[in-house]
Scaffold this motif. Structure first.
Motif, PDB file in Angstrom:
ATOM      1  N   GLU A 121       0.849  -1.200   0.000  1.00 53.24           N
ATOM      2  CA  GLU A 121       0.000   0.000   0.000  1.00 53.24           C
ATOM      3  C   GLU A 121       0.875   1.237   0.000  1.00 53.24           C
ATOM      4  N   PRO A 122       0.547   2.205  -0.816  1.00 52.01           N
ATOM      5  CA  PRO A 122      -0.469   2.172  -1.861  1.00 52.01           C
ATOM      6  C   PRO A 122      -0.003   1.315  -3.031  1.00 52.01           C
ATOM      7  N   VAL A 123      -0.940   0.891  -3.871  1.00 50.33           N
ATOM      8  CA  VAL A 123      -0.605   0.078  -5.033  1.00 50.33           C
ATOM      9  C   VAL A 123       0.314   0.886  -5.946  1.00 50.33           C
ATOM     10  N   GLN A 124       1.408   0.250  -6.368  1.00 52.74           N
ATOM     11  CA  GLN A 124       2.434   0.905  -7.175  1.00 52.74           C
ATOM     12  C   GLN A 124       2.290   0.504  -8.637  1.00 52.74           C
ATOM     13  N   GLY A 125       2.856   1.322  -9.522  1.00 55.15           N
ATOM     14  CA  GLY A 125       2.846   0.989 -10.937  1.00 55.15           C
ATOM     15  C   GLY A 125       3.812   1.840 -11.725  1.00 55.15           C
TER      16      GLY A 125
ATOM     17  N   TRP B 205       1.385   5.687  -8.291  1.00 49.27           N
ATOM     18  CA  TRP B 205       0.716   4.921  -7.239  1.00 49.27           C
ATOM     19  C   TRP B 205      -0.744   5.329  -7.231  1.00 49.27           C
ATOM     20  N   ARG B 206      -1.564   4.409  -6.720  1.00 54.30           N
ATOM     21  CA  ARG B 206      -3.005   4.617  -6.708  1.00 54.30           C
ATOM     22  C   ARG B 206      -3.423   5.202  -5.361  1.00 54.30           C
TER      23      ARG B 206
ATOM     24  N   CYS C 270      12.058   2.975  -7.137  1.00 56.91           N
ATOM     25  CA  CYS C 270      11.116   4.098  -7.127  1.00 56.91           C
ATOM     26  C   CYS C 270      10.592   4.407  -5.731  1.00 56.91           C
ATOM     27  N   SER C 271      10.495   5.693  -5.458  1.00 55.82           N
ATOM     28  CA  SER C 271       9.869   6.190  -4.236  1.00 55.82           C
ATOM     29  C   SER C 271       8.563   6.867  -4.627  1.00 55.82           C
ATOM     30  N   ASP C 272       7.474   6.447  -3.982  1.00 57.30           N
ATOM     31  CA  ASP C 272       6.214   7.132  -4.269  1.00 57.30           C
ATOM     32  C   ASP C 272       6.192   8.447  -3.492  1.00 57.30           C
ATOM     33  N   GLY C 273       5.147   9.188  -3.597  1.00 52.02           N
ATOM     34  CA  GLY C 273       5.067  10.498  -2.968  1.00 52.02           C
ATOM     35  C   GLY C 273       4.357  10.510  -1.633  1.00 52.02           C
ATOM     36  N   TRP C 274       4.114   9.308  -1.081  1.00 57.14           N
ATOM     37  CA  TRP C 274       3.497   9.272   0.243  1.00 57.14           C
ATOM     38  C   TRP C 274       4.490   9.795   1.259  1.00 57.14           C
TER      39      TRP C 274
END
Length: 151
Positions: free
Chosen positions: A43-47, A99-100, A130-134
């Protein structure tokens, strides 16, 4: 503030690392692009979102053809083969991590600590961490993928 605003999307040096907003490729016509989604947080779903940068170019997976494709970790196969068109010039393709959003189901990218560490592993081979923005801290294990060009 997103990491890449001041650099206008160009790579930046941050905490001793070179970080990227996206992987930008110029791929020979008729080639195949292989994307291997290796690991991610749940979580969150990545892509990854893949975009052909010229309006007439289409990326094709099986019988789906589009200018923009999103490979979600929870629905895409681990290995996706993408065919590129037989064009007269190289095909520019951009790959961003996405990410979703859990609350609204929207696709998010490029905010807060979103970034990629890109390692060239050989001719036509890249490792994307990759790093998401959370949140405000970068975590490069949010999504790990490999991209390989097959001429």
């Amino acid at each position: 503030m997103p990491l890449f605003v001041a650099s206008r999307g160009q790579p930046i040096d941050f905490d001793g690392q070179q970080l990227h907003a996206a992987l930008h490729l110029e791929i020979a016509p008729g080639s195949r692009l292989h994307v291997l989604l290796e690991s991610s947080v749940s979580e969150p779903v990545q892509g990854l979102i893949l975009s052909a940068r010229r309006p007439k170019h289409r990326l094709t997976v099986d019988d789906t053809s589009a200018r923009v494709l999103v490979l979600w970790r929870d629905t895409a196969p681990r290995h996706t083969e993408i065919s590129l068109p037989n064009a007269r010039q190289k095909i520019p393709v951009a790959i961003h991590n996405v990410w979703r959003d859990q609350k609204h189901g929207t696709t998010m990218y490029g905010v807060n600590a979103a970034a990629m560490r890109i390692t060239v592993e050989g001719l036509g081979k890249w490792l994307l961490e990759c790093s998401d923005g959370w949140g405000t801290e970068a975590h490069f294990e949010d999504l790990v993928a490999r991209v390989i060009i097959e001429p």
